[in-house]
Design an enzyme around this catalytic site. Structure first.
Site, short mmCIF file in Angstrom:
data_model
loop_
_atom_site.label_atom_id
_atom_site.label_comp_id
_atom_site.label_asym_id
_atom_site.label_seq_id
_atom_site.Cartn_x
_atom_site.Cartn_y
_atom_site.Cartn_z
N ARG A 60 -73.57 25.79 11.55
CA ARG A 60 -72.05 25.63 12.35
C ARG A 60 -71.62 24.12 12.03
O ARG A 60 -70.33 24.28 12.85
CB ARG A 60 -72.60 26.57 13.30
CG ARG A 60 -71.64 26.60 14.42
CD ARG A 60 -71.69 27.56 15.56
NE ARG A 60 -73.09 27.00 15.54
CZ ARG A 60 -72.92 26.44 17.06
NH1 ARG A 60 -72.84 25.37 17.51
NH2 ARG A 60 -74.84 26.32 17.54
N TYR A 113 -44.54 29.20 16.18
CA TYR A 113 -45.22 29.88 15.71
C TYR A 113 -45.37 30.78 17.13
O TYR A 113 -46.45 30.56 18.23
CB TYR A 113 -46.33 29.54 14.83
CG TYR A 113 -47.79 30.45 14.73
CD1 TYR A 113 -47.49 31.75 13.94
CD2 TYR A 113 -48.80 29.67 15.13
CE1 TYR A 113 -48.28 32.07 13.64
CE2 TYR A 113 -50.11 30.50 14.81
CZ TYR A 113 -49.55 32.41 14.02
OH TYR A 113 -51.40 32.71 14.11
N ASP A 184 -47.57 21.11 14.54
CA ASP A 184 -47.37 21.66 13.38
C ASP A 184 -47.18 21.26 11.95
O ASP A 184 -45.67 21.42 11.58
CB ASP A 184 -47.52 23.21 13.70
CG ASP A 184 -48.35 24.63 12.64
OD1 ASP A 184 -47.85 23.66 11.85
OD2 ASP A 184 -48.93 25.65 13.03
N LYS A 209 -51.44 29.41 4.45
CA LYS A 209 -50.50 29.72 4.00
C LYS A 209 -50.14 29.01 2.54
O LYS A 209 -50.60 29.37 1.55
CB LYS A 209 -49.55 28.63 4.76
CG LYS A 209 -49.16 29.65 6.56
CD LYS A 209 -49.07 31.57 6.60
CE LYS A 209 -49.26 32.12 7.41
NZ LYS A 209 -50.20 31.58 8.81
#
Length: 388
Positions: A60, A113, A184, A209
């Site tokens: 993790r 977004y 972003d 994306k």
């Protein structure tokens, strides 16, 4: 073992971005070493004695396959530290928003977004922060909103309206006021703009994306050059379990190898389609910063190395007519997402959470790498069926 940023020879550190996407994240150049990186599938690591900061310890906390992608992202964004890969773009956004102090105020573009808007609204509803939305293309309004704010969130171009912010000016204003800033950079990619160079504290990506580029993985990333911020982000990722899978990370890196070619092709095609759509009798409005008449054109030309490959159009006709045109498309795929090799189309207001300032009939076109004439023929045929 993959070469880390500190191990990169000086002559490699100056490689241009379209070379970095191919050369970065490779195994160390040793005899008989594999050319491509391996997928490391493990939940834990061998070790004994007291843990050190550099120890992997557990799955993790770290994975060599993540780090391959994180190193390439750092080099693309010109960051001084490796990036951080997350399970999704929204996981990366949630991690960055955790940097806003409890009860702090976030300045956010009104067109962003949808996940960013929804998450900010949820945090506000729970009393964790307050939100001020702005027209980010209005520099004066946005700078005024920074007074007394704790964080500035930027998108440029915005999703889905494609407004262009004055990124250098807004980041400078945030820095002068001690306001944390995040950009972003999903729409533009690091090939088109690098916000850290303009003073951003953090950059985020939906790796799903353009970076991965094949509509087959869900991943996110955050990049910063600030050791303290990176430490906080990494801790949040570990504690909240927002970690990527090694296989998804490997797929993303493989996709990034062709990023420069995909962005170049899709941007060229998007520009040509935008020019033709601007003259189509069934189209009322085209939003694309590459068009000279677009409100954001001059600003985009000054601060970006291209105009991207997302085009938004407002066709004539009502919602029913526009939906019928979408259904008539054969090559364009009606789907949520963008940045893949295939061209996608979506009426954004079909999402009930989309801001009402987005026109009901606006279509967001994510231009892929198909032949421009085939894409145009499909669009022209479908749009020409709209009763004007």
């Amino acid at each position: 073992m993959t070469a880390r940023p500190e191990d990169i020879p000086a002559h490699d550190a100056d490689l241009r971005p379209d070379t970095v996407v191919v050369a970065g994240g490779r195994p160390a150049p040793e005899h008989d070493a594999p050319v491509g990186p391996s997928i490391v599938l493990t939940s834990t690591y061998r070790g004994s004695g007291e843990l050190r900061d550099a120890d992997r310890a557990y799955g993790r906390f770290s994975n060599p396959t993540w780090e391959d992608v994180e190193d390439v992202l750092a080099r693309l964004e010109r960051a001084e530290l490796p990036g951080l890969l997350y399970a999704s773009g929204l996981a990366a956004i949630a991690s960055v928003l955790s940097l806003v102090p409890a009860g702090g105020r976030l300045v956010l573009p009104r067109h962003s977004y949808q996940g960013s808007l929804a998450l900010a609204s949820d945090l506000e509803a729970r009393g964790l922060l307050s939100v001020t939305t702005v027209d980010v293309a209005d520099t004066e309004q946005t700078v005024a909103a920074l007074e007394g704010a704790d964080a500035l969130w930027l998108e440029s171009p915005t999703n889905p309206m494609l407004e262009v912010a004055d990124v250098p000016a807004l980041l400078a204003a945030a820095r002068e006021r001690g306001v944390l800033s995040c950009v972003d950079n999903t729409f533009a990619t690091p090939l088109v703009q690098r916000p850290l160079e303009h003073g951003a504290d953090v950059v985020v990506h939906s790796v799903t994306k353009y970076l991965a580029g094949h509509s087959d993985v869900v991943l996110g990333a955050a990049v910063t050059s600030d050791p303290e911020l990176r430490g906080r982000l990494k801790k949040h990722r570990s504690l909240h379990g927002a970690i990527p899978g090694p296989f998804e990370a490997w797929l993303a890196l493989r996709g990034m190898r062709t990023l420069a070619l995909r962005v170049e092709r899709s941007t060229t095609t998007a520009g040509e389609l935008a020019r033709r759509l601007a003259e189509h009798p069934a189209v009322r409005e085209v939003r694309y910063p590459g068009l000279p008449e677009d409100p954001g054109h001059a600003r985009a030309a000054a601060q970006m190395d291209g105009f991207g490959s997302v085009v938004a159009i407002v066709p004539a006709g009502d919602v029913g007519a526009v939906e019928a045109a979408v259904d008539a498309l054969r090559l364009w795929t009606p789907a949520t997402s963008l940045g893949g090799v295939e061209s996608l189309v979506e009426r954004r207001r079909r999402h009930h959470e989309e801001p009402h300032s987005v026109p009901e009939t606006l279509l967001r076109l994510s231009v892929g790498i198909e032949n421009v004439e085939d894409l145009w023929a499909d669009l022209d045929r479908a749009l020409s069926g709209i009763d004007r």
